[in-house]
Design an enzyme around this catalytic site. Structure first.
Site, PDB file in Angstrom:
ATOM      1  N   SER A 133     -79.158  -7.234 152.359  1.00 19.82           N
ATOM      2  CA  SER A 133     -80.774  -7.279 152.799  1.00 19.82           C
ATOM      3  C   SER A 133     -80.617  -7.249 154.286  1.00 19.82           C
ATOM      4  O   SER A 133     -79.797  -7.555 155.039  1.00 19.82           O
ATOM      5  CB  SER A 133     -80.711  -8.384 152.313  1.00 19.82           C
ATOM      6  OG  SER A 133     -82.249  -8.847 152.151  1.00 19.82           O
ATOM      7  N   TYR A 159     -80.990 -16.853 148.728  1.00 21.21           N
ATOM      8  CA  TYR A 159     -80.901 -15.188 148.269  1.00 21.21           C
ATOM      9  C   TYR A 159     -80.035 -15.168 150.679  1.00 21.21           C
ATOM     10  O   TYR A 159     -79.280 -14.116 150.945  1.00 21.21           O
ATOM     11  CB  TYR A 159     -82.805 -14.689 148.506  1.00 21.21           C
ATOM     12  CG  TYR A 159     -82.401 -12.885 148.564  1.00 21.21           C
ATOM     13  CD1 TYR A 159     -81.893 -12.146 147.398  1.00 21.21           C
ATOM     14  CD2 TYR A 159     -82.781 -12.236 150.115  1.00 21.21           C
ATOM     15  CE1 TYR A 159     -82.063 -11.502 147.566  1.00 21.21           C
ATOM     16  CE2 TYR A 159     -82.447 -10.988 149.482  1.00 21.21           C
ATOM     17  CZ  TYR A 159     -82.332  -9.899 148.126  1.00 21.21           C
ATOM     18  OH  TYR A 159     -82.490  -8.984 148.599  1.00 21.21           O
TER      19      TYR A 159
END
Length: 254
Positions: free
Chosen positions: A146, A159
């Site tokens: 990400s 996350y």
């Protein structure tokens, strides 16, 4: 395995994709199938039937394997079964979740859910499927990281930590396995129009602020990531190792 007719041809290859039932995972699986690969789809029960049908419609085979990536004993067992039943050429670890909380309110259970799936489950499956690749002397491992492998984000500390970890695993395994003919890379998608970003896209101020920073002027799509996955899975990327490929419409350039 048959020899590829072009550097991006995956005919005769078998690819495992986790979380292929929707979003980026489904887009990647369809992209690999369109390039000629047969697929093993790994995910929660009942979640991947549509993806499997679409792959068969493209003329490729699709095997569906049920697995909860947070159950690490099952991940190791099922990973070993997949490696025994299929000569896996490509592993794409896409399955992941995101939970949004102010850090002062983040419960241990939420932290564990995110890290168990995004990081630990990814590692144990990579280990199970990757070891036979090392023994054969060839293979492609692609993990979905990400932009938050590089940044901290807002209200998504678990996350961000997990995706930083994915980048670290990618580099560590590239160092260990690169000499054995296994390329280990990751893709860092930018802001994509998927379920994970629904809350952001429904917030007019956040959505506009995000678009204002993206030079491409739009949210990304699963198809945008699929092309990067095909490249990293293909012979064209035989000398690409330990890289985190950003697919973000230019976000990181700002």
């Amino acid at each position: 395995m048959t020899s590829a007719s072009t550097p991006f041809d995956l005919t005769g290859r078998t690819a495992v994709v986790t979380g292929a039932g929707r979003g980026l995972g489904q887009g990647i699986a369809l992209g690999l199938a369109a390039a000629g690969a047969d697929l093993v789809l790994v995910g929660l029960p009942g979640s991947q039937d549509d993806a499997a049908k679409a792959i068969v419609d493209l003329g490729r085979s699709a095997t569906v394997v049920d697995l909860d990536m947070s159950d690490h004993d099952a991940v190791r067992r099922v990973g070993a079964e997949i490696a025994a039943e299929h000569e896996v050429d490509v592993l794409v670890s896409n399955a992941g979740i995101i939970e949004r909380y102010d850090t002062v309110e983040l419960a241990p259970e939420s932290w564990d859910r995110v890290v168990d799936i995004n990081l630990s489950g990814l590692f144990f499956l990579t280990q199970a499927v990757g070891v036979p690749m090392v023994e054969r002397g060839r293979g492609k491992i692609i993990s979905i990281a990400s932009l938050l492998a590089f940044q901290g984000g807002i209200r998504v500390i678990s996350y961000a930590a997990s995706k930083h970890g994915v980048a670290g695993i990618t580099k560590a395994l590239a160092n260990e396995w690169g000499g054995s003919g296994v390329q280990v890379n990751a893709i860092a998608p930018g802001y994509m129009a998927t379920d994970n970003t629904t809350a952001l896209r429904e917030d007019p101020e956040r959505a506009q602020a995000i678009l204002d920073r993206i030079p491409a002027g739009r949210w990304g799509t699963p198809e945008d990531v699929a092309g990067a996955a095909v490249f990293l899975a293909s012979p064209a990327a035989d000398y690409v190792n330990g890289h985190v490929l950003v697919v973000d419409g230019g976000w990181m350039a700002r």
